[in-house]
Motif scaffolding. Structure first.
Motif: not given
Length: 86
Positions: A18-40
Protein backbone atom coordinates in the motif's frame (compact mmCIF):
# COMPACT_ATOMS: atom_id res chain seq x y z
CA UNK A 1 11.30 23.58 -3.32
CA UNK A 2 11.04 19.84 -2.77
CA UNK A 3 8.10 18.78 -0.65
CA UNK A 4 8.79 16.00 1.84
CA UNK A 5 6.23 13.23 2.14
CA UNK A 6 6.73 10.68 4.88
CA UNK A 7 4.53 7.60 5.15
CA UNK A 8 4.51 5.49 8.29
CA UNK A 9 2.94 2.09 7.76
CA UNK A 10 2.52 -1.05 9.78
CA UNK A 11 5.55 -3.17 8.99
CA UNK A 12 4.12 -6.19 10.76
CA UNK A 13 0.78 -6.00 8.93
CA UNK A 14 1.93 -6.37 5.32
CA UNK A 15 1.09 -2.75 4.40
CA UNK A 16 4.29 -2.19 2.38
CA UNK A 17 2.48 -2.76 -0.97
CA UNK A 18 0.00 0.00 0.00
CA UNK A 19 2.95 2.30 0.72
CA UNK A 20 4.58 1.41 -2.60
CA UNK A 21 1.34 2.03 -4.52
CA UNK A 22 0.80 5.44 -2.92
CA UNK A 23 4.45 6.38 -3.48
CA UNK A 24 4.14 5.50 -7.18
CA UNK A 25 0.89 7.44 -7.58
CA UNK A 26 2.39 10.53 -5.94
CA UNK A 27 5.57 10.31 -8.03
CA UNK A 28 3.40 10.11 -11.16
CA UNK A 29 1.35 13.11 -10.02
CA UNK A 30 4.40 15.21 -9.06
CA UNK A 31 7.37 13.91 -11.10
CA UNK A 32 10.68 15.00 -9.57
CA UNK A 33 9.00 17.34 -7.07
CA UNK A 34 8.71 15.14 -3.98
CA UNK A 35 11.05 13.49 -1.53
CA UNK A 36 9.06 10.46 -0.43
CA UNK A 37 10.20 8.31 2.46
CA UNK A 38 8.55 5.36 4.13
CA UNK A 39 8.92 3.80 7.52
CA UNK A 40 7.55 0.41 8.44
CA UNK A 41 6.84 -0.02 12.13
CA UNK A 42 8.69 -2.98 13.65
CA UNK A 43 5.55 -4.44 15.19
CA UNK A 44 1.85 -4.69 14.48
CA UNK A 45 0.32 -1.22 14.86
CA UNK A 46 -2.31 -0.76 12.15
CA UNK A 47 -0.73 2.56 11.18
CA UNK A 48 -0.87 4.17 7.76
CA UNK A 49 -0.01 7.80 8.36
CA UNK A 50 0.89 10.36 5.68
CA UNK A 51 2.83 13.49 6.58
CA UNK A 52 3.55 16.39 4.22
CA UNK A 53 6.43 18.59 5.39
CA UNK A 54 6.01 17.08 8.90
CA UNK A 55 2.26 17.82 9.02
CA UNK A 56 -0.09 14.85 9.43
CA UNK A 57 -2.55 14.95 6.52
CA UNK A 58 -3.94 11.38 6.56
CA UNK A 59 -4.22 8.96 9.47
CA UNK A 60 -5.58 5.43 9.49
CA UNK A 61 -5.27 5.50 13.29
CA UNK A 62 -7.54 8.55 13.40
CA UNK A 63 -10.20 6.89 11.23
CA UNK A 64 -9.16 7.83 7.68
CA UNK A 65 -8.44 4.21 6.70
CA UNK A 66 -6.08 3.66 3.79
CA UNK A 67 -5.56 6.05 0.89
CA UNK A 68 -7.80 3.79 -1.17
CA UNK A 69 -10.20 6.14 -2.93
CA UNK A 70 -9.97 9.08 -5.28
CA UNK A 71 -11.21 11.48 -2.59
CA UNK A 72 -8.57 10.34 -0.07
CA UNK A 73 -5.83 10.57 -2.70
CA UNK A 74 -7.05 14.03 -3.71
CA UNK A 75 -6.85 15.18 -0.08
CA UNK A 76 -3.18 14.16 0.03
CA UNK A 77 -2.56 15.83 -3.36
CA UNK A 78 -4.22 19.02 -2.13
CA UNK A 79 -2.01 19.05 0.98
CA UNK A 80 1.07 18.68 -1.25
CA UNK A 81 -0.10 21.46 -3.56
CA UNK A 82 -0.63 23.74 -0.57
CA UNK A 83 2.88 22.93 0.68
CA UNK A 84 4.15 23.91 -2.77
CA UNK A 85 2.23 27.17 -2.65
CA UNK A 86 -0.03 26.26 -5.59
Amino acid sequence: MTVKVHIIYCGGCGYRPKFTKLKTLLEDEFPGELEITGEGTPSTTGWFEVEVNNKLVHSKKNGDGFVDSESKFKAVVTAIEQAMGK
